[in-house]
Design an enzyme around this catalytic site. Structure first.
Site, PDB file in Angstrom:
ATOM      1  N   LYS A  79       0.650  -1.010   0.323  1.00  0.00           N
ATOM      2  CA  LYS A  79       0.089   0.331  -0.028  1.00  0.00           C
ATOM      3  C   LYS A  79       0.994   1.139   0.280  1.00  0.00           C
ATOM      4  O   LYS A  79       1.796   1.146   0.414  1.00  0.00           O
ATOM      5  CB  LYS A  79      -1.151  -0.267   1.226  1.00  0.00           C
ATOM      6  CG  LYS A  79      -1.886   0.910   1.700  1.00  0.00           C
ATOM      7  CD  LYS A  79      -2.978   0.557   2.427  1.00  0.00           C
ATOM      8  CE  LYS A  79      -3.932   1.252   2.439  1.00  0.00           C
ATOM      9  NZ  LYS A  79      -4.719   0.792   3.449  1.00  0.00           N
ATOM     10  N   SER A 154     -10.233   1.217   2.710  1.00  0.00           N
ATOM     11  CA  SER A 154      -8.913   2.004   1.849  1.00  0.00           C
ATOM     12  C   SER A 154      -8.013   0.764   1.320  1.00  0.00           C
ATOM     13  O   SER A 154      -7.272   1.452   0.406  1.00  0.00           O
ATOM     14  CB  SER A 154      -8.221   3.006   3.343  1.00  0.00           C
ATOM     15  OG  SER A 154      -7.755   1.904   4.055  1.00  0.00           O
ATOM     16  N   SER A 178      -9.781  -1.861   6.724  1.00  0.00           N
ATOM     17  CA  SER A 178      -9.036  -1.316   6.311  1.00  0.00           C
ATOM     18  C   SER A 178      -8.498  -2.635   4.958  1.00  0.00           C
ATOM     19  O   SER A 178      -8.318  -2.129   4.134  1.00  0.00           O
ATOM     20  CB  SER A 178      -8.664  -0.401   6.041  1.00  0.00           C
ATOM     21  OG  SER A 178      -9.013   0.871   5.769  1.00  0.00           O
TER      22      SER A 178
HETATM   23  N1  GLN Z   1     -13.156   2.877   5.911  1.00  0.00           N
HETATM   24  C1  GLN Z   1     -13.127   3.117   7.347  1.00  0.00           C
HETATM   25  C2  GLN Z   1     -12.273   4.799   7.322  1.00  0.00           C
HETATM   26  O1  GLN Z   1     -13.317   5.016   6.693  1.00  0.00           O
HETATM   27  C3  GLN Z   1     -11.608   2.720   7.886  1.00  0.00           C
HETATM   28  C4  GLN Z   1     -10.319   3.435   7.245  1.00  0.00           C
HETATM   29  C5  GLN Z   1      -9.161   2.584   7.977  1.00  0.00           C
HETATM   30  O2  GLN Z   1      -8.889   0.693   8.465  1.00  0.00           O
HETATM   31  N2  GLN Z   1      -7.867   2.969   7.057  1.00  0.00           N
HETATM   32  O3  GLN Z   1     -12.149   5.434   8.925  1.00  0.00           O
END
Ligand code: GLN
Length: 471
Positions: A79, A154, A178
């Site tokens: 990532k 994400s 994420s």
């Molecule tokens: N979808 C969640 C958010 O927008 C989790 C994001 C993540 O785990 N980095 O905060």
């Protein structure tokens, strides 16, 4: 032709040892797929072609010299918020556009040492804020199983990379789901360890009390191998720790299902979940209802604590050293212009929310209250684990949704995380495993179920997940 669909770390390692193909040939195979599919999927922000081939050749030498490990020559997609020395790590944000990592993240250094090959950096929601990878400053990633849909987020780029056979392993970060959520939406295993099990040194911080490195893989064994290679105390991260003790896995295992959290699920998701429960029961597990009364507050708690930490972590990005810089009439205006231009909408929304909940008039009403409820959520799990060995829920409330479907309604998007955020708040390890597909319109889309275990009991998660998947 290498059968990338069914490849695992162990199979690749056997093939290298038996000289069926070389690490270079495997890397080339993945590069070919990336070349073919990345244009439309947009999984990778950058492919490290020359570097990857060089590392693959070095991996070949290690096999020749009998110095290879299980990870030597294994191609990994990382990532865009994980530092790899000499490469840009931009968190898919304009404000970090030219930031070249001056050192390896600890996890990367450990994988490098083991001989892994880094294929490239993957697209993500800016600074890991999102559930669909539509918040990247560089366009959305598409789900390779149906390119009109999102891959989740994400870590959607890493998930898409593995799902399209553009890498064997995907590394992501999981602050509220994420890794697990894109895992579920792309038909993969998504694994988030206990908070602190893997060093956060060299990860671009989002919410420091919640962030963990995680893996996206086609099977459970691959996640376990990567985890064992990177976990453990690191002097560069004082929150990192992993105990030496091995926990005995009980003979008869009980799985708890918090029914109170599952009301109002879509029928496809509910049916798939009931089938999964049946599968666990057929395999000899006891499944019983449990109550986790405070988990209904988890999403609200998350959306106070996370933005508070975001507002503090992202304050350092001022457009002075790298990334977007916009001149103003004085220093303050420089900052305002650079941050306005450099951060996307969602990032600015969260910085403002976080600054608000931390401001002196509201600190007690919001931030302090959220921290108090955080303890209650953790206590809920602790008391549940006196009675059951694992907690089971669906991973997501829906299958992969259409690109653009939820972008205009942040609250709808936040609901995607309803089942995943509690484990970040409590720090428990959690895994999403594929639980079959459902028909949505004309297409079959994957779903996942999530298992949560007591702290440091990753072995239990791997064991039961393998049993479920017949690995
Ligand atoms: N979808 C969640 C958010 O927008 C989790 C994001 C993540 O785990 N980095 O905060």
């Amino acid at each position: 032709m290498i059968d990338l669909d069914n490849l695992t770390i162990k199979k690749a390692n056997e093939a290298f040892k038996n000289k069926e193909y070389t690490p270079r040939e495997l890397t080339e195979e993945y590069l070919k797929v990336i070349d073919k599919r990345n244009g439309s999927v947009n999984a990778f922000r950058e492919v490290f072609t020359a570097d990857a081939l060089k590392r693959a050749d070095e991996a070949g030498d290690l096999f020749a010299k009998n110095k290879a490990t299980i990870l030597t020559g294994i191609p990994i997609a990382t990532k865009d918020n994980i530092l790899i020395k000499g490469h840009i790590a931009g968190a898919s944000s304009k404000i970090l556009e030219n930031f070249v990592a001056p050192y390896d993240a600890t996890a990367i250094a450990r994988l490098r040492e083991a001989g892994a090959v880094f294929l490239g950096r993957t697209n993500m929601d800016e600074f890991a804020m999102g559930s669909s990878t539509e918040n990247s400053a560089y366009g959305p990633t598409h789900n390779p199983l149906d390119e009109t849909r999102v891959p989740g987020g994400s870590s959607g780029g890493s998930a898409a990379a593995v799902a399209m056979n553009g890498a064997l392993i995907g590394l992501g970060t999981d602050t509220g789901g994420s890794v697990r959520q894109p895992g579920a939406l792309c038909g993969l295993v998504g694994f988030k360890p206990t908070y602190g099990a893997i060093s956060r040194n060299g990860l671009i911080a989002m919410g420091s009390s919640l962030d963990q490195l995680g893996t996206l893989t086609k099977n459970v064994d691959d996640s376990e191998i990567i985890f064992n290679a990177v976990r453990g105390t690191d002097k560069m991260d004082s929150t990192s720790f992993y105990p030496d003790t091995k926990y005995e896995i009980p003979k008869k295992l009980t799985i708890g299902v918090p029914r109170n959290l599952l009301e109002g699920l879509d029928t496809e998701v509910a049916d798939n979940f009931e089938e999964s429960i049946g599968r666990f029961e057929d395999n000899g597990f006891i499944v019983k209802d449990i109550s986790l009364p405070n988990l209904k507050y988890a999403l609200a708690v998350y959306y106070v604590i996370m933005p508070a930490e975001v507002s503090s972590n992202l304050a350092r990005f001022d457009g002075v050293r790298y990334g977007v810089h916009k001149e103003g009439k004085d220093l303050l205006e420089d900052y305002i212009n650079s941050k306005t231009e450099g951060f996307g909408r969602e990032t600015r929304r969260r910085i403002m929310l976080g600054t608000y909940v931390l401001s002196s008039g509201y600190y007690n009403a919001y931030y302090n209250k959220a921290v108090a409820v955080k303890d209650l959520i953790r206590a809920d799990y602790d008391s549940a684990f006196k009675d059951v060995d694992l907690v089971l829920t669906p991973t997501t409330p829906t299958a992969a949704f259409l690109l653009g479907e939820k972008t205009s309604d942040p609250l709808k998007m936040y609901l995607e995380d309803v089942f995943t955020v509690p484990a970040n708040i409590s720090g428990n390890p959690a895994i999403s495993i594929p639980s079959g597909t459902v028909k949505v319109g004309e297409v079959e889309l994957p779903l996942g179920v999530q298992l949560v275990a007591p702290h440091y009991q990753e072995d239990l998660l791997f064991n039961i997940s393998k049993n479920f998947l017949g690995e």
